[in-house]
Design a protein around this motif. Sequence first.
Motif, PDB file in Angstrom:
ATOM      1  N   VAL A   1     -33.795 -30.053 -15.838  1.00 25.97           N
ATOM      2  CA  VAL A   1     -34.091 -30.525 -17.190  1.00 25.97           C
ATOM      3  C   VAL A   1     -32.880 -30.214 -18.066  1.00 25.97           C
ATOM      4  O   VAL A   1     -32.443 -29.051 -18.139  1.00 25.97           O
ATOM      5  N   HIS A   2     -32.348 -31.262 -18.678  1.00 29.08           N
ATOM      6  CA  HIS A   2     -31.160 -31.101 -19.514  1.00 29.08           C
ATOM      7  C   HIS A   2     -31.498 -31.364 -20.982  1.00 29.08           C
ATOM      8  O   HIS A   2     -32.252 -32.283 -21.296  1.00 29.08           O
ATOM      9  N   ALA A   3     -30.919 -30.545 -21.857  1.00 31.58           N
ATOM     10  CA  ALA A   3     -31.002 -30.736 -23.312  1.00 31.58           C
ATOM     11  C   ALA A   3     -29.584 -30.614 -23.843  1.00 31.58           C
ATOM     12  O   ALA A   3     -28.907 -29.609 -23.557  1.00 31.58           O
ATOM     13  N   ASP A   4     -29.123 -31.622 -24.577  1.00 31.10           N
ATOM     14  CA  ASP A   4     -27.746 -31.591 -25.097  1.00 31.10           C
ATOM     15  C   ASP A   4     -26.742 -31.348 -23.969  1.00 31.10           C
ATOM     16  O   ASP A   4     -25.766 -30.595 -24.147  1.00 31.10           O
ATOM     17  N   ASN A   5     -27.010 -31.966 -22.816  1.00 29.65           N
ATOM     18  CA  ASN A   5     -26.104 -31.857 -21.659  1.00 29.65           C
ATOM     19  C   ASN A   5     -25.999 -30.456 -21.064  1.00 29.65           C
ATOM     20  O   ASN A   5     -25.078 -30.165 -20.300  1.00 29.65           O
ATOM     21  N   HIS A   6     -26.932 -29.577 -21.427  1.00 30.77           N
ATOM     22  CA  HIS A   6     -27.028 -28.273 -20.775  1.00 30.77           C
ATOM     23  C   HIS A   6     -28.322 -28.235 -19.958  1.00 30.77           C
ATOM     24  O   HIS A   6     -29.370 -28.685 -20.441  1.00 30.77           O
ATOM     25  N   CYS A   7     -28.238 -27.666 -18.764  1.00 30.72           N
ATOM     26  CA  CYS A   7     -29.438 -27.499 -17.955  1.00 30.72           C
ATOM     27  C   CYS A   7     -30.188 -26.269 -18.471  1.00 30.72           C
ATOM     28  O   CYS A   7     -29.650 -25.152 -18.447  1.00 30.72           O
ATOM     29  N   THR A   8     -31.428 -26.473 -18.922  1.00 25.52           N
ATOM     30  CA  THR A   8     -32.204 -25.348 -19.465  1.00 25.52           C
ATOM     31  C   THR A   8     -33.331 -24.922 -18.524  1.00 25.52           C
ATOM     32  O   THR A   8     -33.877 -23.833 -18.696  1.00 25.52           O
ATOM     33  N   ALA A   9     -33.673 -25.773 -17.556  1.00 24.04           N
ATOM     34  CA  ALA A   9     -34.738 -25.416 -16.609  1.00 24.04           C
ATOM     35  C   ALA A   9     -34.503 -26.149 -15.298  1.00 24.04           C
ATOM     36  O   ALA A   9     -33.981 -27.272 -15.285  1.00 24.04           O
ATOM     37  N   LYS A  10     -34.877 -25.487 -14.202  1.00 28.45           N
ATOM     38  CA  LYS A  10     -34.829 -26.121 -12.892  1.00 28.45           C
ATOM     39  C   LYS A  10     -36.220 -26.056 -12.272  1.00 28.45           C
ATOM     40  O   LYS A  10     -36.906 -25.031 -12.389  1.00 28.45           O
ATOM     41  N   GLY A  11     -36.604 -27.127 -11.623  1.00 24.66           N
ATOM     42  CA  GLY A  11     -37.946 -27.177 -11.055  1.00 24.66           C
ATOM     43  C   GLY A  11     -37.962 -27.731  -9.650  1.00 24.66           C
ATOM     44  O   GLY A  11     -37.003 -28.369  -9.201  1.00 24.66           O
ATOM     45  N   GLU A  12     -39.064 -27.440  -8.961  1.00 26.97           N
ATOM     46  CA  GLU A  12     -39.307 -28.043  -7.646  1.00 26.97           C
ATOM     47  C   GLU A  12     -40.778 -28.431  -7.568  1.00 26.97           C
ATOM     48  O   GLU A  12     -41.659 -27.623  -7.886  1.00 26.97           O
ATOM     49  N   VAL A  13     -41.006 -29.660  -7.171  1.00 27.24           N
ATOM     50  CA  VAL A  13     -42.371 -30.161  -6.999  1.00 27.24           C
ATOM     51  C   VAL A  13     -42.559 -30.588  -5.548  1.00 27.24           C
ATOM     52  O   VAL A  13     -41.693 -31.254  -4.978  1.00 27.24           O
ATOM     53  N   ILE A  14     -43.674 -30.162  -4.951  1.00 28.21           N
ATOM     54  CA  ILE A  14     -44.111 -30.737  -3.682  1.00 28.21           C
ATOM     55  C   ILE A  14     -45.238 -31.708  -4.034  1.00 28.21           C
ATOM     56  O   ILE A  14     -46.272 -31.299  -4.579  1.00 28.21           O
ATOM     57  N   ALA A  15     -44.998 -32.977  -3.757  1.00 27.54           N
ATOM     58  CA  ALA A  15     -45.959 -34.027  -4.110  1.00 27.54           C
ATOM     59  C   ALA A  15     -46.530 -34.630  -2.832  1.00 27.54           C
ATOM     60  O   ALA A  15     -45.790 -34.844  -1.866  1.00 27.54           O
ATOM     61  N   VAL A  16     -47.824 -34.881  -2.851  1.00 26.36           N
ATOM     62  CA  VAL A  16     -48.481 -35.465  -1.682  1.00 26.36           C
ATOM     63  C   VAL A  16     -49.228 -36.732  -2.095  1.00 26.36           C
ATOM     64  O   VAL A  16     -49.697 -36.841  -3.240  1.00 26.36           O
ATOM     65  N   VAL A  17     -49.303 -37.680  -1.167  1.00 27.21           N
ATOM     66  CA  VAL A  17     -50.079 -38.892  -1.447  1.00 27.21           C
ATOM     67  C   VAL A  17     -51.509 -38.467  -1.794  1.00 27.21           C
ATOM     68  O   VAL A  17     -52.087 -37.600  -1.133  1.00 27.21           O
ATOM     69  N   MET A  18     -52.039 -39.052  -2.861  1.00 27.37           N
ATOM     70  CA  MET A  18     -53.344 -38.635  -3.387  1.00 27.37           C
ATOM     71  C   MET A  18     -54.414 -38.624  -2.303  1.00 27.37           C
ATOM     72  O   MET A  18     -54.667 -39.664  -1.676  1.00 27.37           O
ATOM     73  N   PRO A  19     -55.034 -37.471  -2.061  1.00 23.40           N
ATOM     74  CA  PRO A  19     -56.084 -37.425  -1.044  1.00 23.40           C
ATOM     75  C   PRO A  19     -57.400 -38.014  -1.571  1.00 23.40           C
ATOM     76  O   PRO A  19     -57.564 -38.211  -2.775  1.00 23.40           O
ATOM     77  N   LYS A  20     -58.317 -38.266  -0.662  1.00 22.45           N
ATOM     78  CA  LYS A  20     -59.590 -38.886  -1.068  1.00 22.45           C
ATOM     79  C   LYS A  20     -60.432 -38.002  -1.963  1.00 22.45           C
ATOM     80  O   LYS A  20     -61.324 -38.505  -2.658  1.00 22.45           O
ATOM     81  N   THR A  21     -60.145 -36.667  -1.974  1.00 20.49           N
ATOM     82  CA  THR A  21     -60.910 -35.783  -2.861  1.00 20.49           C
ATOM     83  C   THR A  21     -60.733 -36.125  -4.329  1.00 20.49           C
ATOM     84  O   THR A  21     -61.514 -35.699  -5.167  1.00 20.49           O
ATOM     85  N   PHE A  22     -59.675 -36.882  -4.659  1.00 21.34           N
ATOM     86  CA  PHE A  22     -59.439 -37.279  -6.051  1.00 21.34           C
ATOM     87  C   PHE A  22     -60.057 -38.633  -6.374  1.00 21.34           C
ATOM     88  O   PHE A  22     -59.997 -39.076  -7.513  1.00 21.34           O
ATOM     89  N   ASP A  23     -60.571 -39.325  -5.371  1.00 21.54           N
ATOM     90  CA  ASP A  23     -60.909 -40.727  -5.566  1.00 21.54           C
ATOM     91  C   ASP A  23     -62.311 -40.878  -6.160  1.00 21.54           C
ATOM     92  O   ASP A  23     -63.304 -40.575  -5.512  1.00 21.54           O
ATOM     93  N   ASN A  24     -62.346 -41.340  -7.404  1.00 24.17           N
ATOM     94  CA  ASN A  24     -63.631 -41.610  -8.065  1.00 24.17           C
ATOM     95  C   ASN A  24     -63.967 -43.096  -8.079  1.00 24.17           C
ATOM     96  O   ASN A  24     -64.928 -43.492  -8.729  1.00 24.17           O
ATOM     97  N   LYS A  25     -63.112 -43.895  -7.438  1.00 24.51           N
ATOM     98  CA  LYS A  25     -63.362 -45.344  -7.473  1.00 24.51           C
ATOM     99  C   LYS A  25     -64.690 -45.686  -6.845  1.00 24.51           C
ATOM    100  O   LYS A  25     -65.075 -45.078  -5.847  1.00 24.51           O
TER     101      LYS A  25
END
Lengths: 160, 160
Positions: A136-160
């Motif tokens: 994450v950059h603000a005024d061209n300075h990095c102020t935060a670094k992050g890591e996300v592990i993302a998974v394809v939405m499982p059926k436990t989320f499916d309310n359709k």
Amino acid sequence: MSEKIIHAIQDDYSDDYSWCYGCGRLNKDGLKLRTGWEGENTITYYTPKPEHTAIPGFVYGGIIGSLIDCHGTGSAALALHRKNGHEPGEGLEPPRFVTASLHVDYIKPTPQEVPLKAIGTVEEIHPKKWKIQIEVHADNHCTAKGEVIAVVMPKTFDNK
Amino acid sequence: MSEKIIHAIQDDYSDDYSWCYGCGRLNKDGLKLRTGWEGENTITYYTPKPEHTAIPGFVYGGIIGSLIDCHGTGSAALALHRKNGHEPGEGLEPPRFVTASLHVDYIKPTPQEVPLKAIGTVEEIHPKKWKIQIEVHADNHCTAKGEVIAVVMPKTFDNK
């Protein structure tokens, strides 16, 4: 720097999956984060609201975490969509990811009233599980670094 | 379960440090998270708003991250305040912490319209640096686990 994503992956999510407080285009109270490609990196811009403060003058860490969270799932959707031969803006529904884990290192205080730029690097660790390294950059300075592990939405989320 | 903290550490922060979007008592648009002791653990209750959705029916991960973030800094402040011989409610200004790092593992979808309970276990790793392990419970199920490294607010945050 440009602060506008032309073709965001969130624009192509189905209506049912467009209510996220962070990045849902139908959530009128939400942040409406929009994530697109910039070369081989993924980009989200967001300018926090005045109330999104930690100590006056600096951005609340939970908002930076939200930016990283939705940038992560959006980046994973962009990457799998591209792997499947598609780009945002074609009008095809992309895969929808959810967050398995979120990590944020707060490097320095993030100033308020400045557009933030999240820059993601995407790595496939399994066809349904992607790792996104984010700065994450603000005024061209990095102020935060992050890591996300993302998974394809499982059926436990499916309310359709 | 009780859903009310009698003596929250945030009630005793000075006005200058009470504007946090997550836990500032003076931020009228914020979440107003309040953190107190329950035995040797620290507790924060929060019921997300209807707009705090991920996929309809489930809570947005960024809000869970915000709950864990402020629960972490509040827990560290409670612990150092106690180490210094004080409890919230005495009216003495406690130390103010900021987040060095935030980690969240999303174990299962968190249902909406349910009061969430964050339960913290605090460990001193340096007089100015504390680690807080946090579980978020909904309907007596743990839906997320977090870890916060909180540090006493450095001068880079001081706008006084």
